[in-house]
Design a protein around this motif. Structure first.
Motif, short mmCIF file in Angstrom:
data_model
loop_
_atom_site.label_atom_id
_atom_site.label_comp_id
_atom_site.label_asym_id
_atom_site.label_seq_id
_atom_site.Cartn_x
_atom_site.Cartn_y
_atom_site.Cartn_z
N ASN A 106 0.83 -1.21 0.00
CA ASN A 106 0.00 0.00 0.00
C ASN A 106 0.86 1.26 0.00
N VAL A 107 1.91 1.27 0.84
CA VAL A 107 2.81 2.42 0.88
C VAL A 107 3.50 2.59 -0.48
N MET A 108 3.95 1.46 -1.07
CA MET A 108 4.58 1.50 -2.39
C MET A 108 3.64 2.12 -3.42
N THR A 109 2.37 1.71 -3.41
CA THR A 109 1.40 2.20 -4.38
C THR A 109 1.20 3.71 -4.26
N TYR A 110 1.07 4.19 -3.04
CA TYR A 110 0.88 5.63 -2.84
C TYR A 110 2.12 6.41 -3.29
N LYS A 111 3.30 5.85 -3.04
CA LYS A 111 4.53 6.51 -3.48
C LYS A 111 4.58 6.61 -4.99
N LEU A 112 4.26 5.50 -5.66
CA LEU A 112 4.29 5.49 -7.12
C LEU A 112 3.25 6.43 -7.71
N GLN A 113 2.07 6.45 -7.13
CA GLN A 113 1.03 7.35 -7.63
C GLN A 113 1.48 8.81 -7.52
N ALA A 114 2.15 9.14 -6.42
CA ALA A 114 2.63 10.52 -6.23
C ALA A 114 3.67 10.88 -7.27
N ILE A 115 4.61 9.95 -7.53
CA ILE A 115 5.66 10.19 -8.53
C ILE A 115 5.05 10.33 -9.92
N LEU A 116 4.08 9.47 -10.24
CA LEU A 116 3.43 9.52 -11.54
C LEU A 116 2.68 10.82 -11.75
N ARG A 117 1.99 11.29 -10.71
CA ARG A 117 1.28 12.57 -10.82
C ARG A 117 2.25 13.72 -11.10
N ARG A 118 3.35 13.73 -10.36
CA ARG A 118 4.32 14.81 -10.55
C ARG A 118 4.94 14.75 -11.95
N ALA A 119 5.20 13.53 -12.43
CA ALA A 119 5.90 13.37 -13.70
C ALA A 119 5.01 13.63 -14.91
N TYR A 120 3.70 13.28 -14.81
CA TYR A 120 2.87 13.27 -16.01
C TYR A 120 1.64 14.15 -15.98
N ASP A 121 1.19 14.59 -14.82
CA ASP A 121 0.00 15.43 -14.82
C ASP A 121 0.22 16.72 -15.58
N MET A 122 1.46 17.24 -15.54
CA MET A 122 1.75 18.48 -16.26
C MET A 122 2.10 18.21 -17.72
N SER A 123 2.96 17.20 -17.95
CA SER A 123 3.43 16.96 -19.32
C SER A 123 2.43 16.16 -20.14
N GLY A 124 1.78 15.16 -19.50
CA GLY A 124 0.77 14.37 -20.18
C GLY A 124 1.30 13.39 -21.19
N SER A 125 2.63 13.25 -21.30
CA SER A 125 3.16 12.33 -22.30
C SER A 125 4.52 11.79 -21.87
N LEU A 126 4.93 10.71 -22.55
CA LEU A 126 6.23 10.12 -22.27
C LEU A 126 7.34 10.97 -22.87
N PRO A 127 8.55 10.93 -22.26
CA PRO A 127 9.65 11.75 -22.78
C PRO A 127 10.36 11.13 -23.97
N PHE A 128 9.82 10.04 -24.53
CA PHE A 128 10.44 9.45 -25.71
C PHE A 128 9.40 8.72 -26.53
N LEU A 129 9.74 8.48 -27.81
CA LEU A 129 8.92 7.67 -28.70
C LEU A 129 9.80 6.55 -29.24
N GLU A 130 9.21 5.36 -29.44
CA GLU A 130 10.01 4.22 -29.89
C GLU A 130 9.34 3.54 -31.07
N TYR A 131 10.17 3.09 -32.02
CA TYR A 131 9.66 2.30 -33.14
C TYR A 131 10.75 1.36 -33.61
N GLN A 132 10.49 0.06 -33.50
CA GLN A 132 11.41 -0.99 -33.95
C GLN A 132 12.83 -0.78 -33.42
N GLY A 133 12.93 -0.46 -32.15
CA GLY A 133 14.24 -0.31 -31.51
C GLY A 133 14.86 1.06 -31.63
N ALA A 134 14.28 1.94 -32.46
CA ALA A 134 14.77 3.31 -32.58
C ALA A 134 14.02 4.17 -31.57
#
Length: 222
Positions: A106-134
């Motif tokens: 439970n503690v782990m889940t709350y920690k991860l949720q907090a990190i995810l909110r900080r990382a993505y609530d503002m940006s809304g996207s991943l910092p990279f795109l991938e296609y066939q290993g590139a």
């Protein structure tokens, strides 16, 4: 819904973590091949990585460094060795947090949720795109493939970003020109042709000669 990659060789613990995270509405994947983690990472494109320190073949610090070569995705270390030296090393290697074992799920889940909110609530996207290993790094505008980093011009980056965001779909020349025009001055059709040709030469030199295909009368497709 966030994608979470679990790199933990205690399969019972990994499965318990996966069930816990999915019960909170996330998607989670447990790594099976601990000798080749990066292909799984790039294909799955997780929003966050849970990374054990002690692993077969290479330790978690090694894999953290490898991930950091291509991505700024949040990384949370897991370890029973929770002394100050290990915590400091984890942070210095590029980790975002450290969870000591035995893990309270439970503690782990709350920690991860907090990190995810900080990382993505503002940006809304991943910092990279991938296609066939590139892997296209959206932070520094480079393309990584087979251990090589390919420098791209601003327009080459925007063209490849647009194609990767629409992988498997034809992107019209008009759509590409509009993408460039919105971010810069007007781009003539011949300028687009020149930029695509230059980008193709760079990709071919890096071992990706057939990444971009022309659909005559339609546009381009990965």
């Amino acid at each position: 819904m966030y994608r979470i990659l679990i790199v933990e060789d205690d399969f019972a613990l990994a499965e318990a973590i996966r069930r816990q995270l999915e019960s909170w509405g996330n998607e989670a994947l447990c790594v099976q091949d601990f000798q080749n983690i990066i292909p799984t990472f790039t294909e799955y494109a997780p929003h966050i990585v849970l990374l054990d320190v002690m692993l077969p073949y290479f330790n978690g610090y090694h894999w953290c460094c490898e991930i950091r070569r291509i991505s700024n995705v949040p990384i949370v270390f897991l370890s029973s060795a929770s002394d100050n030296m290990n915590i400091i090393m984890a942070m210095n290697m590029g980790g975002d947090d450290f969870i000591a074992k035995p893990i309270d799920l439970n503690v782990m889940t709350y920690k991860l949720q907090a990190i995810l909110r900080r990382a993505y609530d503002m940006s809304g996207s991943l910092p990279f795109l991938e296609y066939q290993g590139a892997v296209l790094n959206l932070n520094n505008g480079t393309l990584d493939y087979n251990g090589k980093s390919i420098e791209l011009t601003k327009n080459e980056f925007r063209i490849l970003q647009t194609l990767m965001e629409n992988k498997g779909k034809v992107v019209s020349r008009d759509a590409l020109m509009t993408r460039l025009w919105q971010m810069d001055s007007y781009v003539e059709e011949n300028t687009l042709t020149v930029n695509v040709a230059r980008l193709r030469r760079k990709l071919a030199a890096a071992g990706l000669p057939d990444l971009i295909h022309t659909k005559v009368g339609q546009g381009y497709i990965l």
